[in-house]
Scaffold this active site. Structure first.
Site, PDB file in Angstrom:
ATOM      1  N   LYS A   1       0.844  -1.192   0.000  1.00 49.42           N
ATOM      2  CA  LYS A   1       0.000   0.000   0.000  1.00 49.42           C
ATOM      3  C   LYS A   1       0.879   1.241   0.000  1.00 49.42           C
ATOM      4  O   LYS A   1       1.214   1.803   1.044  1.00 49.42           O
ATOM      5  CB  LYS A   1      -0.936   0.006   1.218  1.00 49.42           C
ATOM      6  CG  LYS A   1      -2.076   1.017   1.054  1.00 49.42           C
ATOM      7  CD  LYS A   1      -2.943   0.687  -0.141  1.00 49.42           C
ATOM      8  CE  LYS A   1      -4.061   1.678  -0.348  1.00 49.42           C
ATOM      9  NZ  LYS A   1      -4.848   1.390  -1.553  1.00 49.42           N
TER      10      LYS A   1
ATOM     11  N   SER B   1      -8.515  -0.228  -5.249  1.00 48.76           N
ATOM     12  CA  SER B   1      -8.763   0.130  -3.856  1.00 48.76           C
ATOM     13  C   SER B   1     -10.263   0.369  -3.661  1.00 48.76           C
ATOM     14  O   SER B   1     -11.039  -0.565  -3.812  1.00 48.76           O
ATOM     15  CB  SER B   1      -7.922   1.344  -3.458  1.00 48.76           C
ATOM     16  OG  SER B   1      -7.656   1.303  -2.061  1.00 48.76           O
TER      17      SER B   1
END
Length: 585
Positions: A189, A384
């Site tokens: 991430k 996402s």
């Protein structure tokens, strides 16, 4: 006195009536001005498509052009382009396509959708001539499918391979004495990486290398199919730097010849049976859209096609390139409760955004799925939060070069204390009724307990996100955990991992939805419903006009401005968002 008031109110009433009549007359005049001029397509016409034209998911309208009648007032949306090309393939007045290929600002999956539609047109037997002066790689990607591909003799083709470069702001923040307090889950991430690192982490380099390789592999494969050159040879051209001029492009068979514009025009004339000073009747895609109202299907049942494009946010923002949870709940609920709508196709083109807004939209889609099939079609991005709102679908379609996944979340709070104190001479003080009442303020650093609170929230949302994927994709928790971690995947990789079901475009998703709903005769109902030109005009007088002026002023720096503004807006809110803005060249 009574006579005075009678006269006064009579005059006032007359004044109000005159204003009311004036408004009606003005509305009629503007309405007539905004009404599009109906165009016709003459026989022996050639459709012109420019690769430099950007296409959003939905049709965009320029109300000022509509009033002044300065050229076409609207630009077709992506699926409009697909449908127009299908129509042109069977339109006897359209003999072929002139593909003007130079720069290309569209995303990879958008180009894939249009390129596939152009190939279908080509299979109808009509010609496609491609021409450019200085073709970018994505411009050439589109041009390469032409029956004839020409480039300017003194121009050329960019064929040097792909690269992705990131900009890191950690050093800048340190000089300004701004401390980003960052919390995240998922070792890939990397959305906050530009704020906490000075170069790519090992994990980010691994994921970027992998999906960039997939994008490039598709690029070479499709060009190789069109030009009948194997991909290893094409890669060799780039790796050895062999394509440096227009002559090189011709030597290595990337183009069919070197031509000036007038020479290409003469060749098109001969193709059409024209000669001498005869003019080719070129029709722009915008004009063709105006001349040929799109009728995609015309059945009794309906399939809802909902376009979700842009950042995901909370609230009721009605910007056409923003996915606001308040607006989309209403749209999905409307489609869900309409019994004449038998299925929903949810078109997602989003890098994500607010985790809470993503969960809210997911919930409404989950409810819709209980009453009718829901199929997702992914665009350039569905990552996402964009994947969050997609994962529950009965079936998911992506292009091979869609970027998706990025299942991870993050949050950040900027500590601005030293910036205000040392750079601006500003200090803060105050009182509070509870120990953590000022949690998240930027005027001081967070303590360890507050940091644990923030990380706990991030962990909880990440766990929920993964659980949505487990249920929606029917995968085990261990598998989801291994392919999550915030990692970005290409459409091809996502299919191999089970994150998407099939490689395909919007039409494939619609066909799947019809099959799941068991309807053979249907028409589309598209949402959000297009605003009238009058509404567009009023909207353009506000924020949209400001944004347009800013974009014009900043030019190439506008995207940098958007990134900084986006970082500012993310402060304090947990995000399910893809890493930064990917700039692949």
């Amino acid at each position: 006195m009574r006579s005075f008031f009678k006269t006064f109110f009579a005059i006032l009433l007359a004044f109000v009536v005159l204003i009311f009549i004036g408004i009606i007359i003005l509305s009629v005049m503007i309405g007539k001005a905004l009404a599009p001029e109906q165009l016709t397509v003459d026989p022996n016409s050639v459709l012109v498509i420019e690769t430099s034209q950007p296409y959003n998911e939905m049709k965009s309208v320029d109300p000022v052009k509509a009033i002044l009648h300065k050229g076409p007032a609207s630009t077709p949306g992506l699926f409009d382009v697909v449908r127009l090309l299908e129509n042109a393939a069977t339109d006897d007045n359209i003999k072929g396509i002139y593909l003007k290929a130079d720069n290309n600002v569209n995303g990879f999956a958008t180009n894939e959708e249009i390129r596939n539609a152009l190939l279908k047109f080509k299979h109808s037997g009509k010609f496609i001539y491609s021409y450019g002066e200085a073709m970018s790689q994505q411009g050439y990607y589109m041009a390469s499918l032409g029956d004839k591909v020409y480039v300017h003799p003194k121009g050329g083709i960019d064929f040097g391979g792909f690269y992705s470069q990131l900009m890191f702001l950690k050093g800048t923040l340190e000089k300004l004495e701004i401390q980003p307090q960052i919390f995240y889950d998922g070792r890939f991430k990397s959305a906050t990486e530009p704020l906490r690192e000075t170069q790519m982490t090992v994990a980010n380099r691994i994921q970027t290398t992998a999906y960039l390789g997939e994008l490039y592999s598709n690029f070479l494969q499709r060009i190789g199919e069109s030009r009948k050159i194997d991909t290893a040879t094409l890669h060799g051209y780039a790796n050895q730097g062999l394509i440096q001029s227009a002559d090189d492009a011709a030597k290595y068979k990337l183009v069919d010849g070197l031509r000036y514009d007038d020479q290409v025009m003469d060749e098109i004339k001969r193709k059409l049976g024209l000669s001498g000073n005869d003019k080719v009747n070129f029709v722009s895609l915008k004009d063709y859209d105006n001349a040929r109202p799109i009728v995609y299907k015309d059945g009794d049942s309906k399939i809802a096609l909902i376009y979700a494009e842009g950042d995901i946010k909370g609230g009721d923002d009605d910007n056409e390139t923003t996915i606001s949870s308040g607006n989309f709940i209403k749209l999905i609920r409307k489609a869900r409760q309409d019994n004449s709508i038998k299925a929903i196709v949810f078109r997602v083109n989003s890098p994500g955004g607010s985790a809470l807004a993503s969960e809210t939209i997911w919930r409404e889609l989950e409810l819709a799925k209980k009453s009718k099939p829901v199929v997702v079609s992914m665009g350039d991005y569905a990552a996402s939060g964009g994947y969050y709102i997609s994962c529950m679908a009965d079936s998911i379609f992506a292009q091979p070069n869609t970027l998706t996944g990025s299942i991870g979340v993050f949050g950040m709070v900027f500590n601005m204390e030293n910036f205000f104190k040392n750079k601006l001479g500003v200090t803060f003080d105050g009182v509070k009724t509870a120990q953590y009442a000022d949690l998240g303020t930027g005027s001081r650093p967070m303590n360890e307990v507050e940091k644990r609170f923030m990380q706990s929230s991030v962990d909880s949302i990440y766990s929920t996100f993964k659980s949505r994927v487990v249920v929606g994709r029917k995968l085990s928790g261990a598998v989801v955990d291994s392919i999550a971690q915030g990692r970005v995947w290409s459409g091809v990789q996502a299919k191999q991992l089970g994150l998407v079901d099939r490689i395909g475009g919007i039409e494939d998703a619609i066909a799947c939805a019809a099959k799941l709903a068991k309807v053979s005769s249907y028409r589309l109902r598209e949402y959000p419903e297009s605003r009238s030109a009058m509404e567009k005009l009023m909207k353009s007088l506000g924020g949209e006009a400001d944004a347009s002026a800013l974009k014009s002023e900043l030019g190439v720096n506008y995207n940098l401005y958007l990134q900084v503004k986006r970082i500012q807006n993310m402060n304090g809110e947990i995000q399910a968002r893809m890493p930064y803005d990917l700039d692949v060249k």
